[in-house]
Write a protein that holds these residues in place. Structure first.
Motif, PDB file in Angstrom:
ATOM      1  N   ASN A  39     -54.530   0.207  66.853  1.00 30.18           N
ATOM      2  CA  ASN A  39     -53.555   0.389  65.776  1.00 30.18           C
ATOM      3  C   ASN A  39     -52.265  -0.296  66.181  1.00 30.18           C
ATOM      4  O   ASN A  39     -52.107  -0.704  67.336  1.00 30.18           O
ATOM      5  CB  ASN A  39     -53.335   1.872  65.441  1.00 30.18           C
ATOM      6  N   VAL A  98     -49.094   0.725  66.407  1.00 27.23           N
ATOM      7  CA  VAL A  98     -48.213   1.424  67.336  1.00 27.23           C
ATOM      8  C   VAL A  98     -48.686   1.184  68.764  1.00 27.23           C
ATOM      9  O   VAL A  98     -47.886   0.855  69.654  1.00 27.23           O
ATOM     10  CB  VAL A  98     -48.153   2.930  67.017  1.00 27.23           C
ATOM     11  N   GLY A 132     -45.826   7.578  68.930  1.00 27.22           N
ATOM     12  CA  GLY A 132     -47.279   7.592  68.958  1.00 27.22           C
ATOM     13  C   GLY A 132     -47.841   8.963  69.255  1.00 27.22           C
ATOM     14  O   GLY A 132     -48.850   9.377  68.667  1.00 27.22           O
ATOM     15  N   ALA A 170     -47.416  11.060  66.126  1.00 25.21           N
ATOM     16  CA  ALA A 170     -48.390  10.653  65.115  1.00 25.21           C
ATOM     17  C   ALA A 170     -49.770  11.208  65.435  1.00 25.21           C
ATOM     18  O   ALA A 170     -50.474  11.720  64.543  1.00 25.21           O
ATOM     19  CB  ALA A 170     -48.440   9.132  65.024  1.00 25.21           C
ATOM     20  N   SER A 194     -52.604  10.837  57.195  1.00 27.88           N
ATOM     21  CA  SER A 194     -51.661   9.949  57.873  1.00 27.88           C
ATOM     22  C   SER A 194     -50.235  10.420  57.613  1.00 27.88           C
ATOM     23  O   SER A 194     -49.532   9.895  56.742  1.00 27.88           O
ATOM     24  CB  SER A 194     -51.851   8.505  57.389  1.00 27.88           C
ATOM     25  N   VAL A 197     -49.554   4.798  61.770  1.00 26.62           N
ATOM     26  CA  VAL A 197     -49.638   4.040  63.015  1.00 26.62           C
ATOM     27  C   VAL A 197     -50.039   2.589  62.768  1.00 26.62           C
ATOM     28  O   VAL A 197     -50.013   1.783  63.698  1.00 26.62           O
ATOM     29  CB  VAL A 197     -50.627   4.698  64.000  1.00 26.62           C
TER      30      VAL A 197
END
Length: 207
Positions: free
Chosen positions: A134, A136, A181, A184, A194, A198
């Protein structure tokens, strides 16, 4: 009924995603270590325990859990950086004379330069893997690339001041992005959606 005709059952064991605690450990140790590099704080005495318990043990725990998830990428990344922080904590202890004057007097920072160079190469190919994770995580790995680039040249005494600053600011940015991160990973799993984006994989190597 014969033994061969007995019905069978499969059991699925579900365990939590360990990336949140791994990223939390990375965030805390890079925040405190960068504060020393940026001369916001002084000394290494209070950096060492956080390097051991958050930088090393938290990421090692995440690596072990990722191994159980059959996540080779996550296991390798968290384990490699966990042992990096074990090594750094030991190096700082030697530098501070904890293990005696003989070891402290024999310190050669160029030896760390070769360690940092090895980690730079390692992180570069892990960054390729992060492209398909991803965005991030990709940002974190790119920042780690800059961190090890700065540490390598600083240790070899090549434009040391400039590369020291590059390492310091990159490390601070790693801490900030890793905290995001971590948040998240926790909140997205907690709410089942979500909550903190990310970013999707770039789909360059995997279609």
């Amino acid at each position: 009924m014969s033994a061969q005709s007995q019905p069978t059952q499969s059991v699925k064991i579900v365990s939590a995603d360990p990336s949140a605690i791994g990223l939390f450990g990375l965030a805390i140790v890079t925040l405190v270590a960068s504060s020393q590099k940026l001369e916001i704080t002084t000394g290494l005495s209070y950096v060492i325990p956080w390097a051991i318990f958050l930088g090393a043990f938290a990421q090692l725990f995440a690596a072990i859990q990722d191994a159980k998830h059959n996540n080779t990428f996550g296991m390798t990344a968290f384990a490699a950086y966990a042992f990096f922080w074990f090594g750094m904590a030991g190096s700082w202890l030697i530098k501070l004379g904890v293990f005696g004057e003989t070891l402290a007097s024999g310190v050669d920072t160029k030896q760390l330069g070769f360690v940092f160079l090895g980690y730079l190469i390692f992180t570069l190919f892990m960054t390729i893997g992060a492209v398909e994770a991803n965005r991030v995580l990709l940002i974190i790995f790119i920042l780690i690339d800059f961190l090890f680039l700065g540490l390598t040249f600083d240790s070899f005494g090549i434009a040391a001041e400039a590369f020291h600053k590059l390492a310091a600011w990159s490390e601070l940015a790693i801490g900030i992005v890793s905290l995001y991160g971590c948040g998240a990973a926790v909140l997205n799993a907690h709410f089942g959606r979500s909550f903190l984006p990310v970013g999707a994989p770039l789909r360059i190597f995997k279609k």
